[in-house]
Design a protein around this motif. Structure first.
Motif, PDB file in Angstrom:
ATOM      1  N   TYR A   1      35.694  29.854  27.670  1.00 21.84           N
ATOM      2  CA  TYR A   1      35.006  28.571  27.430  1.00 21.84           C
ATOM      3  C   TYR A   1      35.104  27.727  28.691  1.00 21.84           C
ATOM      4  O   TYR A   1      36.122  27.766  29.394  1.00 21.84           O
ATOM      5  CB  TYR A   1      35.697  27.853  26.255  1.00 21.84           C
ATOM      6  CG  TYR A   1      35.060  26.541  25.870  1.00 21.84           C
ATOM      7  CD1 TYR A   1      33.886  26.524  25.120  1.00 21.84           C
ATOM      8  CD2 TYR A   1      35.619  25.325  26.252  1.00 21.84           C
ATOM      9  CE1 TYR A   1      33.284  25.322  24.766  1.00 21.84           C
ATOM     10  CE2 TYR A   1      35.028  24.124  25.903  1.00 21.84           C
ATOM     11  CZ  TYR A   1      33.862  24.135  25.154  1.00 21.84           C
ATOM     12  OH  TYR A   1      33.271  22.952  24.798  1.00 21.84           O
ATOM     13  N   ASP A   2      34.052  26.969  28.996  1.00 19.64           N
ATOM     14  CA  ASP A   2      34.100  26.125  30.191  1.00 19.64           C
ATOM     15  C   ASP A   2      33.204  24.903  30.006  1.00 19.64           C
ATOM     16  O   ASP A   2      32.195  24.959  29.296  1.00 19.64           O
ATOM     17  CB  ASP A   2      33.634  26.925  31.415  1.00 19.64           C
ATOM     18  CG  ASP A   2      34.034  26.247  32.723  1.00 19.64           C
ATOM     19  OD1 ASP A   2      34.992  25.447  32.720  1.00 19.64           O
ATOM     20  OD2 ASP A   2      33.381  26.522  33.747  1.00 19.64           O
ATOM     21  N   VAL A   3      33.582  23.831  30.655  1.00 21.66           N
ATOM     22  CA  VAL A   3      32.794  22.586  30.647  1.00 21.66           C
ATOM     23  C   VAL A   3      32.736  22.063  32.074  1.00 21.66           C
ATOM     24  O   VAL A   3      33.742  22.087  32.783  1.00 21.66           O
ATOM     25  CB  VAL A   3      33.457  21.489  29.764  1.00 21.66           C
ATOM     26  CG1 VAL A   3      32.616  20.213  29.777  1.00 21.66           C
ATOM     27  CG2 VAL A   3      33.652  21.984  28.340  1.00 21.66           C
ATOM     28  N   HIS A   4      31.557  21.638  32.503  1.00 24.88           N
ATOM     29  CA  HIS A   4      31.457  20.929  33.785  1.00 24.88           C
ATOM     30  C   HIS A   4      30.634  19.650  33.591  1.00 24.88           C
ATOM     31  O   HIS A   4      29.780  19.573  32.707  1.00 24.88           O
ATOM     32  CB  HIS A   4      30.801  21.811  34.860  1.00 24.88           C
ATOM     33  CG  HIS A   4      31.758  22.802  35.453  1.00 24.88           C
ATOM     34  ND1 HIS A   4      32.467  22.572  36.592  1.00 24.88           N
ATOM     35  CD2 HIS A   4      32.131  24.036  35.025  1.00 24.88           C
ATOM     36  CE1 HIS A   4      33.234  23.612  36.873  1.00 24.88           C
ATOM     37  NE2 HIS A   4      33.046  24.530  35.923  1.00 24.88           N
ATOM     38  N   GLN A   5      30.910  18.711  34.479  1.00 27.71           N
ATOM     39  CA  GLN A   5      30.284  17.390  34.387  1.00 27.71           C
ATOM     40  C   GLN A   5      28.969  17.373  35.170  1.00 27.71           C
ATOM     41  O   GLN A   5      28.880  17.976  36.243  1.00 27.71           O
ATOM     42  CB  GLN A   5      31.267  16.387  34.999  1.00 27.71           C
ATOM     43  CG  GLN A   5      30.919  14.943  34.748  1.00 27.71           C
ATOM     44  CD  GLN A   5      31.915  14.029  35.451  1.00 27.71           C
ATOM     45  OE1 GLN A   5      33.008  14.438  35.840  1.00 27.71           O
ATOM     46  NE2 GLN A   5      31.529  12.786  35.621  1.00 27.71           N
TER      47      GLN A   5
ATOM     48  N   VAL B   1      28.891  31.429  33.540  1.00 24.65           N
ATOM     49  CA  VAL B   1      29.502  32.569  34.247  1.00 24.65           C
ATOM     50  C   VAL B   1      31.022  32.402  34.260  1.00 24.65           C
ATOM     51  O   VAL B   1      31.756  33.387  34.120  1.00 24.65           O
ATOM     52  CB  VAL B   1      28.927  32.723  35.672  1.00 24.65           C
ATOM     53  CG1 VAL B   1      29.654  33.813  36.447  1.00 24.65           C
ATOM     54  CG2 VAL B   1      27.441  33.049  35.594  1.00 24.65           C
ATOM     55  N   HIS B   2      31.498  31.169  34.370  1.00 26.65           N
ATOM     56  CA  HIS B   2      32.947  30.944  34.312  1.00 26.65           C
ATOM     57  C   HIS B   2      33.489  31.347  32.938  1.00 26.65           C
ATOM     58  O   HIS B   2      34.535  32.001  32.835  1.00 26.65           O
ATOM     59  CB  HIS B   2      33.277  29.474  34.592  1.00 26.65           C
ATOM     60  CG  HIS B   2      32.953  29.057  35.999  1.00 26.65           C
ATOM     61  ND1 HIS B   2      33.205  27.805  36.500  1.00 26.65           N
ATOM     62  CD2 HIS B   2      32.371  29.747  37.025  1.00 26.65           C
ATOM     63  CE1 HIS B   2      32.801  27.735  37.760  1.00 26.65           C
ATOM     64  NE2 HIS B   2      32.282  28.901  38.089  1.00 26.65           N
ATOM     65  N   ALA B   3      32.777  30.963  31.887  1.00 29.48           N
ATOM     66  CA  ALA B   3      33.212  31.334  30.536  1.00 29.48           C
ATOM     67  C   ALA B   3      33.212  32.853  30.382  1.00 29.48           C
ATOM     68  O   ALA B   3      34.144  33.444  29.817  1.00 29.48           O
ATOM     69  CB  ALA B   3      32.281  30.694  29.503  1.00 29.48           C
TER      70      ALA B   3
HETATM   71 MG    MG Z   1      34.402  26.239  35.537  1.00 28.21          MG
END
Ligand code: MG
Length: 368
Positions: free
Chosen positions: A220-224, A254-256
């Motif tokens: 799981y990933d979140v970006h602003q 892709v990070h997730a």
């Molecule tokens: Mg990330």
């Protein structure tokens, strides 16, 4: 109608060298049970279950097969000797049904039909038609065999007890199975429809998919979001006024995905592998990082990956196929094995307010 006394023999004395497990393959556990117990338990409804095993494994077999009607007999050097030992251990029976302990997926229908055939015809041997074309090797090449008339013989094999015991007493050699011994004594074997599920666990590949070969992972990933940044998702650059903030290109899905893959493989996550304190990863192309992750998963292949991108905008659906194609290429799998769903969060929370974008990924990987 008279009742018949039915004895089962389950053969667990094989060394199983072809499975290359380093131990008797019938002692391999699948879920909570050993292969030996899974096989023997299928015969629990019969009067007696004779388990044949190596003398030095008697205690292990007693611990794993806990049927109240089970007795344990030491096996011989060959399958034939093991069956002979088992037959000697049965005081009396109308029918004996013999089964390889390495076939844990036998079904009750097959067992009961073999027994019924032995009551009616003195024998009932489970067999299936070949799913492959068959050839007979000849001096100059090969000749086709009629697939309709050729059967692949399995176990269980059920027989009139007295007739099989006499057949074994008259045949001192070593034979592939009980039907061969029975035929040698002049009897005819009746075939019963077996099952393609009733596989004999033999080679290392038969054990693939059992116990730990398949592993799932989640990331799981979140970006602003910020003005003036490029928006890159799954290696695709979007024509959008805002992009995601991050040390790399901030490609959140892709990070997730990378974290899901690493997690499934039991490896450290991307925060450890590609730390944001390392300037070599500044503005890094996450698709290149995905290739590095794949190189670390060299013991596994990806069965499938399922991603979800959560964003209030932009609209994802026109670009999903291109993103799937990018990910499939990086993972070296067909695009049909990668899918991406997209959702808004109904204007709720940081995603819904357009402050950021979140992504999750589930993967299934398989040891190769
Ligand atoms: Mg990330």
């Amino acid at each position: 109608m008279r009742s018949y006394k039915i004895a089962a023999v389950v053969l667990c004395a094989g060394k199983g060298a072809r499975a290359d497990l380093g131990y008797n393959k019938t002692l391999h556990t699948i879920g909570a049970n050993s292969v030996a117990a899974m096989s023997a338990n299928k015969f629990a409804h019969l009067d007696q279950v004779v388990v044949v095993c190596a003398a030095n494994e008697l205690e292990q077999m007693r611990a794993t097969i806990t049927l109240p009607n089970a007795t344990f007999v030491a096996g011989g050097e060959t399958r034939t000797e093991s069956v002979r030992n088992a037959l000697c251990a049965i005081e009396s029976a109308d029918v004996v049904i013999i089964h390889d302990g390495t076939r844990p997926y036998v079904n009750k229908r097959t067992i009961d039909e073999c027994v019924q055939s032995a009551i009616t015809h003195k024998s009932g041997v489970a067999a299936v038609k070949s799913t492959n074309a068959l050839k007979l090797k000849t001096e100059n090449g090969c000749a086709a065999l009629d697939r309709e008339r050729v059967y692949v013989v399995q176990t269980p094999q059920a027989f009139d007890f007295d007739a099989l015991k006499a057949a074994y007493d008259a045949a001192p050699g070593s034979y592939a199975d009980d039907s061969e011994v029975f035929e040698l004594a002049g009897h005819t074997c009746h075939l019963v429809e077996g099952s393609y599920d009733n596989v004999k666990l033999t080679t290392p590949s038969d054990f693939m998919g059992l116990n730990g070969a398949y592993r799932v992972g989640f990331g799981y990933d979140v970006h602003q979001f910020a003005e003036g940044k490029k928006l890159v998702l799954c290696g695709r650059t979007f024509d959008y006024p805002r992009g995601l903030v991050g040390h790399s290109d901030a490609d959140a899905p892709v990070h997730a995905l990378m974290d899901a893959l690493l997690s499934a493989a039991g490896l450290p996550d991307i925060g450890v592998l590609f730390p944001d304190t390392d300037m070599s990863f500044k503005n890094a192309d996450s698709m290149k990082l995905l290739e590095k992750v794949m190189a670390r998963l060299n013991e596994f292949e990806v069965v499938n990956a399922s991603l979800c991108i959560m964003a209030q905008a932009p609209k994802m659906s026109p670009h999903v196929m291109e993103m799937r194609t990018n990910l499939a290429a990086a993972m070296g799998i067909d695009v049909s094995r990668v899918n991406i769903s997209a959702t808004t969060t109904e204007h709720l929370g940081i995603v819904g307010e357009g402050k950021g974008l979140a992504a999750s990924a589930d993967v299934l990987i398989r040891k190769i």
